[in-house]
Design an enzyme around this catalytic site. Structure first.
Site, PDB file in Angstrom:
ATOM      1  N   GLU A 182       0.965  -1.105   0.215  1.00  6.18           N
ATOM      2  CA  GLU A 182       0.096   0.048  -0.028  1.00  6.18           C
ATOM      3  C   GLU A 182       1.038   1.312   0.108  1.00  6.18           C
ATOM      4  OE1 GLU A 182      -4.116  -1.658   1.975  1.00  6.18           O
ATOM      5  OE2 GLU A 182      -2.621  -0.518   3.257  1.00  6.18           O
ATOM      6  N   GLU A 251      -6.746  -7.579  -1.015  1.00  5.28           N
ATOM      7  CA  GLU A 251      -7.649  -7.471   0.186  1.00  5.28           C
ATOM      8  C   GLU A 251      -9.209  -7.106   0.148  1.00  5.28           C
ATOM      9  OE1 GLU A 251      -5.767  -4.901   3.056  1.00  5.28           O
ATOM     10  OE2 GLU A 251      -3.830  -5.685   2.843  1.00  5.28           O
TER      11      GLU A 251
END
Length: 731
Positions: A182, A251
């Protein structure tokens, strides 16, 4: 068997193994990950090995397989594996190789997210705290000290995996690896150094020659051949940065984390299923549930700060490893339906047609296969749609799956699995408690350091403990007016967080604490001071280190000031620059009161004289393990804040005294979900029950130790069994 035949057999077996490893391959095209020449729809779930015990792993993996998963995804937790520079730990809950081999034994694949930054609501984002004190370091940017440390650890993990032949090209289960995590939003914020770092990280990872693809999540500019992937509640609109890369969702947030002071989030099974079906119908071919089993933040591993000890995440398998129904079963049925469409899904791109104002059909039609997804995006109204000569009823916010373009086998809003209700059944209460009061530390004790001014907490403790004492003397002259007029002076303290107990002359004057949204805090109160020397002792308490953001090297905690005393004859004193004495940790920690041997080093009090509702109190008791194998927890609802140990192992922080704020109300599955929707337990403790792994217990004489910071009633602590009861009717 003759020697010649035996030799020939050995040669054939050797060639067979060599051919098998040589023929094993993982690649990709725009449709899917390709394993040994076969395009696959891959369904994955996150299970973080340190958040459960090795004894739990086989059952968790089996239940994941039974739930229709192909892949287990996990981060690699740097701070657990390298607690000090060059000293590695891969035992017990951190036995990464054992965990991966157990996954392999069940015939599942692994997506290994090496990072080594993990976020994950984990302490310091998975970075070891010692890294912060490497000279010249700047985290997650084009910085040589950071890159050197990151590369060394990444190489360590890859070398271990290769040595154990765990990559798919070696015959192992690892089909994907992730570098960084991320980083896109951070790169956008810091600019050119971030872009340079991204390019370096990708090149470094690819150069390790694992034989399997590398991914970067939330990284739009992931350099080739690294695949950029999506994280979020919904990812149907995501597109990889090159047309020849597959559409991957690393995710799928099955719920959300619980923070101390926050309500408990849930996410309806229907909406999770809807988001997955929507992703698949739009060309997605890899999805991973984050989390599939959340587990427990044992010890001091919770980040945030203010992350709860429970990392349940409303996952399909709950914190204790039990199926959460109807979510587990509803998703299992979804996976079966998706798999029945696999041949069509990996062969062609979908054609999309409108079925109504807010309805669509996504059709995957090849020469030999046809699969259709009929979607109703309306959050309020059911509709009947016509498709392929048939009529189909679509509830609000739902997708129906037709593996043959005719027969509906699954609808995301039609839940066939029974719902289950959690039951916490007491099996032991009335523990034979004994107490030991942790006296307020004084500045003249050993193991203290006196410095001019206020110092940042983690710089002193190096995060070896939650606790740091700040101590100084306040000398009050006999002529101070407040001694006669009764107008006590005002003590004001500003802290970077996260909690603070203020003691004057050994007596608690007050407690303050922050929150995840605002970890900083202030104490401002009129205090009782006497003529002469007054002992001021501040117990600063950390509640996990932040796990997300920029410039980790600049983050701080503890009492940074200013500290002022107002209402004296001379006006206001600024005490920030005074001499302050520091002591790391508690006496009880130094004595090891949480261990069997350490607990015998002090005199404990029991019976009527035992301390109750007193701050800074240690409690201990022994108990026998209840029969059976049902998961266990401690009901800590009568306590305030502190820590728990079983037989010397840290269960984690307890904080039932932090009541969940916010708004809880009705929860509809339909409509766009966010983490503020479908919250529960408002006005109750954010976490009341604390998981006690069965494997930590012995049949008799288990030592339970509780350190209570605020004061509580240990007589009401009970051991409970966690179970589930299915509702009599189907939803």
């Amino acid at each position: 068997m003759g020697v010649g035949i035996q030799t020939m057999w050995s040669i054939l077996l050797l060639f067979s193994c060599i051919f098998s490893a040589a023929s094993a391959s993982v690649s990709y095209d725009h449709k899917a990950i390709i394993i040994n020449g076969q395009k696959r729809i891959l369904i994955s779930g996150s299970i973080h090995y340190p958040r459960s015990t090795p004894e739990m792993w086989p059952d968790l993996i089996q239940k994941a397989k039974d739930g229709g998963l192909d892949v287990i995804q996990t981060y690699v937790f740097w701070n657990g594996h390298e607690p000090s520079p060059g000293n590695y730990y891969f035992e017990e809950r951190y036995d990464l190789v054992k965990f991966i081999k157990l996954v392999q034994q069940e015939g599942l694949f692994v997506n290994l997210r090496i990072g080594p930054y993990v976020c994950a609501e984990w302490n310091f984002g998975g970075f070891p705290v010692w890294l912060k004190y490497v000279p010249g370091i700047a985290f997650r940017t084009d910085n040589e000290p950071f890159k050197a440390a990151m590369q060394k650890f990444t190489e360590k993990i890859v070398s271990m995996m290769k040595a154990e032949k765990l990559f798919q090209t070696q015959g192992g289960p690892i089909i994907l690896s992730q570098i960084e995590n991320e980083f896109g939003p951070v790169e956008w914020e810091i600019g050119a150094p971030g872009k340079a770092y991204t390019k370096w990280a990708a090149q470094m990872a690819v150069g390790l020659d694992t034989g399997v693809p590398w991914i970067m999540c939330k990284q739009e500019d992931a350099p080739d051949p690294v695949i950029d992937t999506c994280n979020g509640f919904y990812c149907e609109n995501f597109k990889p940065n090159k047309d020849y890369k597959p559409k991957m969702w690393t995710e799928v947030w099955t719920g959300w984390y619980t923070e101390f002071g926050g309500a408990v989030p849930t996410r309806p099974a229907e909406d999770v299923a809807f988001s997955v079906a929507r992703f698949i119908q739009s060309g997605g071919s890899f999805l991973n549930y984050y989390m599939y089993h959340g587990g427990t933040n044992f010890g001091r591993t919770a980040g945030g700060p203010f992350m709860a000890t429970s990392y349940d995440y409303d996952a399909p398998l709950d914190e204790y490893g039990l199926p959460r129904e109807p979510k587990w079963g509803h998703l299992r049925d979804l996976h079966k339906a998706i798999k029945s469409c696999e041949s069509a899904l990996v062969s062609v791109d979908p054609s999309v047609t409108k079925l109504g104002s807010n309805q669509e059909a996504h059709v995957f039609k090849s020469e030999s296969d046809c699969a259709a997804f009929l979607a109703n995006y309306d959050a309020k109204y059911s509709v009947k749609v016509s498709f392929g000569g048939g009529q189909y009823d679509l509830p609000p916010w739902s997708i129906s799956i037709l593996p043959d373009c005719k027969t509906e086998v699954y609808n995301t809003a039609k839940v066939g699995s029974q719902s289950s209700q959690v039951q916490m059944t007491p099996v032991h209460s009335g523990f034979p408690w004994q107490s030991f009061i942790e006296e307020t530390t004084s500045s003249d004790e050993t193991d203290t350091t006196t410095l001019d001014g206020l110092y940042e907490q983690i710089n002193i403790t190096r995060d070896t403990t939650d606790y740091l004492w700040y101590m100084t003397d306040i000398t009050i002259g006999s002529d101070e007016a407040f001694l006669k007029n009764g107008k006590s002076p005002l003590l004001t303290i500003f802290s970077a967080g996260h909690a603070l107990n203020v003691f004057i002359n050994g007596q608690l004057s007050g407690t303050v604490y922050g929150s995840l949204e605002n970890p900083k805090l202030s104490f401002s109160q009129n205090v009782n001071l006497r003529s002469g020397i007054n002992k001021l002792a501040l117990l600063s308490i950390s509640v996990g280190l932040p796990n997300v953001g920029t410039h980790f090297e600049t983050w701080n905690a503890g009492v940074l000031g200013p500290i002022t005393l107002k209402g004296l004859n001379s006006g206001t004193w600024d005490m920030s620059g005074w001499k302050w004495t520091y002591k790391t940790g508690l006496k009880g920690e130094a004595l090891g009161l949480h261990t069997v041997t350490g607990s015998s080093s002090v005199e404990w009090v029991e019976g009527p004289s035992m301390a109750e509702k007193q701050p800074l109190t240690w409690y201990k008791a022994t108990f026998n393990a209840p029969p059976g194998d049902a998961p266990l927890a401690l009901d800590m609802g009568s306590m305030g804040k502190g820590q728990i140990w079983i037989n010397g192992q840290s269960v984690g922080r307890h904080w039932p005294g932090y009541i969940a704020r916010g708004s809880c109300g009705d929860c509809s599955y339909a409509g766009t979900y966010d983490d503020k929707k479908c919250r529960t337990h408002c006005g109750e403790p954010s976490q009341r029950w604390y998981h006690i792994p069965r494997s930590w217990l012995t049949p008799t004489g288990n030592l339970l130790v509780v350190f209570e910071e605020w004061g509580g009633d240990p007589s009401r602590i009970s051991l409970v069994e966690r179970g589930t009861a299915l509702d009599a009717k189907k939803l």
